[in-house]
Enzyme design. Sequence first.
Site, PDB file in Angstrom:
ATOM      1  N   SER A  58     -12.349  -5.603   6.421  1.00  0.00           N
ATOM      2  CA  SER A  58     -11.109  -6.302   6.788  1.00  0.00           C
ATOM      3  C   SER A  58     -10.304  -5.579   7.860  1.00  0.00           C
ATOM      4  CB  SER A  58     -10.242  -6.516   5.553  1.00  0.00           C
ATOM      5  OG  SER A  58      -9.993  -5.277   4.908  1.00  0.00           O
ATOM      6  N   GLU A  69       6.944  -9.055   6.186  1.00  0.00           N
ATOM      7  CA  GLU A  69       6.868  -7.867   5.334  1.00  0.00           C
ATOM      8  C   GLU A  69       5.549  -7.181   5.651  1.00  0.00           C
ATOM      9  OE1 GLU A  69       3.634  -9.749   3.880  1.00  0.00           O
ATOM     10  OE2 GLU A  69       5.520 -10.789   4.225  1.00  0.00           O
ATOM     11  N   LYS A 114      -5.608  -9.530  10.012  1.00  0.00           N
ATOM     12  CA  LYS A 114      -4.246 -10.074   9.925  1.00  0.00           C
ATOM     13  C   LYS A 114      -3.857 -10.942  11.128  1.00  0.00           C
ATOM     14  CE  LYS A 114      -2.891  -8.155   6.008  1.00  0.00           C
ATOM     15  NZ  LYS A 114      -2.593  -8.994   4.835  1.00  0.00           N
TER      16      LYS A 114
END
Length: 404
Positions: free
Chosen positions: A381, A115, A93
């Site tokens: 991830s 969010e 991210k």
Amino acid sequence: MNEKKTFLVDEKGYYGEFGGAYIPEILYGTVENLKRSYLPIIESEEFQKEYMELLRDYVGRPSPLYYARRMSEKYGCKLYLKREDLNHTGAHKINNTIGQILLAKKMGKKRIIAETGAGQHGVATATVCALMDMPCVVYQGALDVERQHTNVERMKMLGAEVRPVRTGNMTLKDATNEAIRDWCCHPQDTFYIIGSTVGPHPYPDMVARLQSIISKEIKQQLQEKLGRDYPDYLVACVGGGSNAAGTIYHYVDDERVNIVLAEAGGQGADTGHTAATIHAGRLGILHGSRTLVMQTPDGQIMEAESISAGLDYPGIGPMHANLASQHRATVYSVNDDEAVKAAYEMTRMEGIIPALESAHAVAALQKMTFKPTDVVVLTVSGRGDKDVETYLNNKHMAGEYGNF
């Protein structure tokens, strides 16, 4: 690029029939301004220099491409793990939030909203806001606030205000709804850092471009290790789809590369208790984009259900909806128990505890058959610290690995 078919975005903001910008009138000017600004800024030399320096010195890139010897033997292929779990903040991210906050600053925005579901994007946003000294509000479903308690505390420690959302089933969809409401109230000074390849154009393309550092590195790393810069298979989990978009970006038009996506089946894609949007969804509009959406027969948005907070979303990025509908990607639905078992397997076989989201990609290996010469790159991830409690509470799903 335009002469041949491409799976990347077109000049109108669409991937085939999916994409576009379906937004309230009050946001029209803001989104148009972003559309005009994002490419000139992120392609500029100044931006790229600052962005790449931060990725190197702050995030810790390039992330390693690790040959998973024991799992390679088990699955009969050459399995490489792209270690996004080793980034600062523990997931992919941060690649996106670093880029978007630099963009926000260059556009003169003064306040950041975001969010989050699993909390990884919220933590990554809070992190870059602390770094750049900007106020930050993160919306998170109240259910996710409970099940991702550690990430909530990390966000607060970093100076973000976390606002629990108690509407709907109190997960990612509802957090996104609230973030969009906030944006509608403060369009002038607020920049909305969306965490995935969802939302109105240009967000899906912008996030994919910022995450494409993943596939750029895979190309270089495979060339160094194997003397060829492409794998036979790319495997990634997909909810909104940012780590998957980053993994496939530089290969999406290369037919030599098979793309495999793993979405969250929950209790099963056909049970109604699922987040397997590509399997269970149909064409609709969600959060500003025309894409596949899980809906009731009368068109109401269904609540997504998954053990993984990060994949718990009733839509899918338009890029991935198009890849699936054009049969460019193979999409597997991975159920909760399969994901938990796969996480334990990777933990025991490679000493890597993956995030629950990433575990869905690992579980897809069970559904595939390989030749011994096949080069498979799977993106881990995120790391699994945030999910340890869930893993322990569900170790009965882990099969032979659950006895300890």
